[in-house]
Design an enzyme around this catalytic site. Structure first.
Site, PDB file in Angstrom:
ATOM      1  N   HIS A  82     -11.346  -2.822   3.018  1.00 59.79           N
ATOM      2  CA  HIS A  82     -11.383  -2.230   4.373  1.00 59.79           C
ATOM      3  C   HIS A  82     -11.884  -1.281   5.363  1.00 59.79           C
ATOM      4  O   HIS A  82     -11.862  -0.538   6.486  1.00 59.79           O
ATOM      5  CB  HIS A  82      -9.805  -2.273   5.256  1.00 59.79           C
ATOM      6  N   ASP A  83     -11.923  -0.084   4.333  1.00 56.84           N
ATOM      7  CA  ASP A  83     -13.300   0.761   4.878  1.00 56.84           C
ATOM      8  C   ASP A  83     -14.616   0.364   4.158  1.00 56.84           C
ATOM      9  O   ASP A  83     -15.431   1.506   4.242  1.00 56.84           O
ATOM     10  CB  ASP A  83     -12.624   1.850   3.290  1.00 56.84           C
ATOM     11  N   ASP A  88       0.679  -1.754   0.115  1.00 52.07           N
ATOM     12  CA  ASP A  88       0.471   0.143   0.216  1.00 52.07           C
ATOM     13  C   ASP A  88       1.059   1.154  -0.349  1.00 52.07           C
ATOM     14  O   ASP A  88       2.047   1.195   0.738  1.00 52.07           O
ATOM     15  CB  ASP A  88      -0.538  -0.495   1.393  1.00 52.07           C
ATOM     16  N   GLU A 100      -6.296   3.881  -6.278  1.00 50.71           N
ATOM     17  CA  GLU A 100      -7.764   4.426  -5.450  1.00 50.71           C
ATOM     18  C   GLU A 100      -8.020   5.534  -5.537  1.00 50.71           C
ATOM     19  O   GLU A 100      -7.387   6.602  -5.750  1.00 50.71           O
ATOM     20  CB  GLU A 100      -7.166   4.290  -3.649  1.00 50.71           C
ATOM     21  N   ASP A 126      -3.405   4.343  -2.599  1.00 47.10           N
ATOM     22  CA  ASP A 126      -4.211   5.287  -1.462  1.00 47.10           C
ATOM     23  C   ASP A 126      -4.860   6.995  -2.087  1.00 47.10           C
ATOM     24  O   ASP A 126      -3.251   7.714  -2.431  1.00 47.10           O
ATOM     25  CB  ASP A 126      -2.972   5.306  -0.185  1.00 47.10           C
TER      26      ASP A 126
HETATM   27  C1  GLC Z   1      -7.757   5.586   1.742  1.00 49.09           C
HETATM   28  C2  GLC Z   1      -7.739   4.343   2.549  1.00 49.09           C
HETATM   29  C3  GLC Z   1      -8.672   4.583   3.731  1.00 49.09           C
HETATM   30  C4  GLC Z   1      -7.302   6.032   4.673  1.00 49.09           C
HETATM   31  C5  GLC Z   1      -8.267   7.148   3.851  1.00 49.09           C
HETATM   32  C6  GLC Z   1      -6.547   7.623   4.457  1.00 49.09           C
HETATM   33  O1  GLC Z   1      -9.020   5.731   1.163  1.00 49.09           O
HETATM   34  O2  GLC Z   1      -8.189   3.288   1.840  1.00 49.09           O
HETATM   35  O3  GLC Z   1      -8.101   3.421   4.859  1.00 49.09           O
HETATM   36  O4  GLC Z   1      -8.126   6.032   6.214  1.00 49.09           O
HETATM   37  O5  GLC Z   1      -6.946   6.638   2.415  1.00 49.09           O
HETATM   38  O6  GLC Z   1      -5.535   7.324   3.787  1.00 49.09           O
END
Ligand code: GLC
Ligand code: CA
Length: 552
Positions: free
Chosen positions: A325-326, A107, A251, A209
């Site tokens: 995980h979100d 990540d 992402e 991320d």
């Molecule tokens: C992304 C991650 C999340 C995190 C955010 C800030 O959306 O998946 O878990 O809190 O970024 O890094």
């Protein structure tokens, strides 16, 4: 059949036929009884993943971090968090995974660092510090308040005041996650060097991320997909990824059909795939967002996914997922976590994995883990939930209403410990877990599911194996059917005269479905969650959450 079908399969990359598996290290397996999952814990469970047949692990952050956001706040990009292990533990996991044919995708969290990164500590101690400009600073508004009204993703203002400097810094997620200033070429150089350091260690790629935020133009108020984004991604590709056989997934909560190919088009030299969230956000309230979920609307959901299949039909590549995980547990959100848990878990997996793209399984999904039901705010751990709770209380929302929303859509649903056994703490730890274990682990756990020939794990195993052997699953042209049907998800894949038809009932009701002309298929029933049916045609009866996959 249209004559535009390719006569032979297009070029195939390893990540086209591989299935990804996401590990949230804190919640996967604790090897030393401190209640926190760790890297030796992951290594000890690699056989489970090999048996499942996955090709790579997306490992949520394991870097040194104060863990304000469980590692999405990195204090040292070249060190492992002590609670997760050491660099030696990491290298051992990497080697043992490789020995099982599994790559490790790291990540990459570089939109922001932790406020405990030494770059930031120096930056906030003096405007003259060499890394001051690694972050985004602005002077107060004329009234002394923040430079703009932007809210942080985890509650409160996005601007955080440092009185010693008389300046605000941007922490778009939280004060503990100061945004990095990508405009600064020295910062970009640091990041590329760090990426190469990990790539040279032998990792299989990066999940990036919130990558669509790095091109922001703060003064113009543009955060998502800002004017510098693609220039930076192309530079990153040149400096780190070019010539390496790795996979990248970016992402983006803002990417749309209109911008998707800018990231992952064949000739762009940026990323291989994006994680888009339109099918997820479709179920959120337009005003209150995820905290006030809307009832599931299959027609709207299909429209988004079908549109993405069309957008990336000939160029780019889809990532396929319902969980991470979100997000809440998919069987709770889109299926049924009661009487039809097993059937609906299999049905959802089938639909996702047989679209065109690379599927991602989130830990526990392969045994149908469900949402948890917390009753009090002190049972929650997530910085986002706790931050929004404060905002919601200030706005007069009742605690019960907030907790109902958090139980439906909150991120802690995905973060309760992986359920390995029916024993104490689900076999996750011999100590006290950092977040409560879902009490349903006595019934839902790896041991029980894998012992059951009708279990969810074995179904996933067969689904994952299919794509390795069937080119039509990888490259077949996708065609949606029954788009306006409120209860059935139906599509075909076609390649070189091979046709695969998928029909799925998304409801708890038995219903009759008239198989559309173009979907008629007879041959072999590859997958089913009730009984096999070799012939898909005419009027068929579909039981609750029934799915059928027939190939000619
Ligand atoms: C992304 C991650 C999340 C995190 C955010 C800030 O959306 O998946 O878990 O809190 O970024 O890094
Ligand atoms: Ca531990």
């Amino acid at each position: 059949m249209p004559n535009t079908l390719p006569t032979s399969s297009p070029a195939t990359n390893w990540w086209h036929t591989a299935t990804g598996y996401q590990i949230y290290p804190r919640s996967f397996c604790d090897s030393n009884g401190d209640g926190i999952g760790d890297i030796p814990g992951i290594t000890s469970k690699l056989d489970h993943l090999r048996d499942l047949g996955i090709g790579f692990i997306w490992l949520s952050p394991v870097y040194a971090s104060p863990m304000a956001d469980n590692g999405y706040d990195i204090a040292d990009y070249r060190a492992i968090a002590p609670e997760f292990g050491t660099l030696e533990d990491f290298d051992q996991m990497l080697a043992e995974a490789k020995a099982r044919g599994i790559g490790i995708v790291m990540d990459l969290v570089v939109n922001h660092s932790s406020d405990e990164h030494h770059w930031f500590k120096a930056a906030k101690s003096s405007k003259a510090a060499p890394t001051h400009d690694f972050y985004i600073w602005r002077v107060p508004a004329p009234d002394g308040g923040p430079p703009s009204d932007h809210r942080a993703c985890f509650g409160g203002s996005a601007w955080h005041f440092v009185p010693e400097l008389g300046q605000y810094y941007l922490g778009f997620f939280s004060a503990a996650q100061p945004d990095l200033n990508w405009q600064n070429p020295k910062l970009r150089r640091e990041i590329y060097d760090m990426m190469n350091w990990w790539l040279d260690r032998g990792i299989a790629g990066f999940r990036m991320d919130v990558i669509s935020l790095i091109g922001k133009d703060v003064d113009a108020g543009i955060f998502e997909e800002g004017p510098y984004l693609h220039q930076f991604l192309q530079e990153m590709h040149r400096e780190t990824l070019a010539g390496r056989d790795v996979v990248t997934v970016g992402e983006s909560w803002s990417v749309s059909r209109d911008t998707a190919l800018l990231y992952c088009g064949r000739d762009r030299a940026e990323l291989d795939m994006v994680f888009q969230f339109q099918h997820i956000m479709e179920g959120w309230d337009p005003v209150h967002g995820k905290w006030k979920p809307r009832p599931f609307d299959l027609i709207a959901f299909k429209r988004v996914l079908n549109d993405w299949q069309e957008t990336l039909a000939d160029d780019g590549w889809n990532s396929l997922f319902l969980s991470n995980h979100d997000l809440p547990r998919q069987v709770s959100r889109y299926g049924d976590d009661g009487a039809f848990r097993v059937q609906s878990a299999k049905m959802l997996a089938t639909v996702v994995h047989l679209m065109k793209g690379t599927p991602f399984v989130y830990q526990g999904e392969e045994i149908g883990m469900t949402n948890v039901r917390f009753e009090r705010i002190d049972q929650f751990r997530d910085i986002e939930t706790l931050g929004h709770y404060k905002d919601a209380m200030a706005a007069g929302v009742s605690p019960a209403e907030f907790i109902a929303g958090a139980n439906t859509n909150g991120r802690d649903n995905a973060r309760t410990p992986m359920q390995w056994s029916a024993g104490a703490q689900a076999g996750f730890t011999t100590g006290t877990p950092w977040i409560e274990t879902n009490p349903n682990h006595t019934a839902i756990n790896v041991e029980a599911d894998r012992a059951d020939p009708e279990g969810i794990f074995d179904y996933y195993r067969r689904l994952i194996a299919l794509r390795k052997n069937l080119p039509v699953v990888i490259h077949g042209r996708y065609e949606p059917f029954a788009e306006d049907h409120p209860s059935v998800f139906a599509f075909t894949r076609a390649l070189d005269g091979k046709k695969l038809s998928v029909v799925a009932n998304f409801t708890t009701q038995t219903l009759d479905f008239d198989v559309p002309e173009g979907m008629v298929c007879s041959g072999t029933c590859l997958l089913f969650n009730y009984e096999a049916r070799e012939n898909l045609s005419g009027r068929i009866s579909l039981r609750p959450f029934e799915v059928l996959v027939v190939i000619n």
